[in-house]
Design an enzyme around this catalytic site. Structure first.
Site: not given
Length: 484
Positions: A187, A291, A300, A453
């Site tokens: 992930l 991670g 976590q 633009c």
């Protein structure tokens, strides 16, 4: 082809310590990875596996200015301990070795402390110690022998009928050759943590495919692909990683409708785990990778990690579990992802209030129960897949343009003064193209911007600048004409 240079590549100690059968397999993989690294640098090279060493001959440095420059790619090949450029290859005769070493290295050791390191394999009428004594004596008039703290080490490796002379070495990253383990689904968010976690697993020989659950549209996707591409291009020699991009807008929308807000973060991570497992099943991966670092954010904490991980049937690898943020950022600087990761916006934090920090598995089960499992299944089935190393560096164009203005986006009129005829789109912000570079830092990064633009030149240019500095910004296809 004219031979340019030869190199001796030393095997990481962890590879050399394996059983003979395992070591042969690891070294074959390492040789292929070194070849891929040099090929990726544009060099034409031959890699020979001689059991305790790899011997590399660079015949053409290709895109590099020199063979030495091309060999720098080998400093990013896991399983390499170090390498040295060979200054001479000659017959394994002691007198010849001493004469050649004297000619090659007398100026190098002049006025410096030096040592002679000799290594010998095969049957000869001299020993490694004989080489050290004779060559050391020949060089002694120019420098001072110091076997403890030498400033220069002159090395001789004798292998059967040949002797190789070299001085100095360039360090490699160590670890295990990429690909000697199986594959994991990682992930990735593009931030510091997931990039460093990926690198640490690559260093252990784990091949990776990346799974990105996109919560924020093309600009976010582009940022994450850039991080994944850097990891792939610099650190994934010997593999062709893919990034699987899942549109997570529907799962998040339903989550917000049906789940108690304080559980949003935990349930979202569960859905991402389920998505990664869906991808892993299709690609044959043996693990998930994240991670996550214990205690870094609310999702976590150990209780929350337990509740989230309960939905995984595959092992979940968390190489950053014991790292703090400063350590993670320090590694990201070393591996080259820090600058890109610093610009990636955080979209996973979908709750601004107080999230649950000690969720129980049963409670999270009840919160997730109202969600349709097909939400994730559809995201997995409808994903797009990019082969990261082959993705063009200029892939940016497809991520810069939008066909319509997203809800809540702020329009920026960046026409040049010569294009400005006085017309204004209601609610748009007028910043002439020549003023935009100085104005960008004052814009709120929490907003989404669409630039327009007359011809698309200015809007594409400045949308690209804004994306690369961390803004979610796009150019409107059709520009002024479409808005009028």
């Amino acid at each position: 082809m004219t031979e340019v240079a030869r190199y001796i590549v030393r095997i990481a100690g962890e590879v050399a310590s394996k059983s003979n059968r395992t070591r042969r397999r690891f070294q074959r993989r390492l040789a292929r990875n070194v070849s891929d690294a040099l090929g990726s640098a544009g060099a034409r090279a031959r890699v020979s596996d001689r059991w305790s060493r790899l011997f590399v001959t660079v015949s053409d440095p290709g895109g590099a200015r020199s063979a030495d420059e091309a060999m720098l790619a080998v400093t990013r090949v896991f399983g390499v301990h170090s390498y040295s450029r060979v200054d001479a290859v000659l017959e394994a005769d002691l007198d010849r070795i001493v004469r050649a070493g004297h000619e090659l290295y007398r100026d190098l050791v002049r006025g410096r402390r030096f040592a002679v390191a000799a290594r010998r394999t095969g049957r000869h009428d001299f020993s490694s110690r004989d080489i050290g004594i004779r060559l050391g004596a020949a060089l002694n008039p120019y420098g001072t022998v110091d076997l403890t703290t030498p400033q220069v080490t002159v090395s001789v490796e004798v292998r059967d009928r040949r002797a190789y002379l070299f001085a100095g070495r360039t360090e490699g990253p160590g670890g295990l050759p990429l690909g000697v383990q199986s594959r994991a689904a990682c992930l990735i968010s593009g931030g510091f943590d997931s990039a460093v976690a990926a690198w640490l697993l690559l260093k252990r020989g784990v091949a990776l495919d990346y799974v990105f659950c996109n919560l924020a549209g093309p600009a976010s996707e582009r940022s994450v692909i850039r991080v994944a591409k850097l990891i792939a291009d610099r650190w994934s020699y010997g593999d062709r990683p893919r990034i699987h991009i899942l549109d997570f807008a529907d799962p998040v929308r339903e989550l917000r409708r049906r789940v108690t807000p304080r559980y949003w973060q935990v349930v979202l991570k569960r859905l991402m785990y389920r998505a990664a497992e869906g991808v892993a099943a299709e690609i044959g991966a043996d693990a998930l990778a994240t991670g996550e670092s214990v205690g870094q954010v609310s999702s976590q904490t150990l209780p929350n990690l337990r509740a989230i991980g309960a939905v995984a049937t595959l092992p979940v690898l968390r190489p950053l579990a014991g790292f703090d943020k400063e350590e993670i950022i320090r590694i990201s600087r070393r591996i080259g992802t820090a600058a890109l990761s610093a610009r990636v916006r955080e979209y996973c934090a979908i709750l601004e209030g107080k999230p649950v920090t000690a969720a129980r598995e049963a409670a999270v089960d009840r919160e997730e129960a109202p969600l349709d499992p097909e939400l994730v299944e559809r995201a997995v089935a409808g994903r797009s897949v990019v082969e990261v190393r082959s993705a063009a560096a200029g892939v940016r164009r497809e991520y810069l343009w939008v066909e319509s203005v997203p809800d809540g986006a702020r329009l920026i009129d960046c026409r040049t003064p010569g294009q400005d005829d006085g017309w204004r789109f209601p609610g748009s912000l007028r910043i002439p193209s020549d003023e935009l570079p100085d104005s960008v830092p004052d814009l709120d990064k929490r907003r989404t911007y669409v630039l327009f633009c007359d011809n698309g030149i200015q809007s594409e240019k400045f949308a690209n600048i804004m994306q690369t500095t961390g803004y979610e910004a796009y150019a409107l296809r059709g520009g002024t004409r479409k808005l009028r």
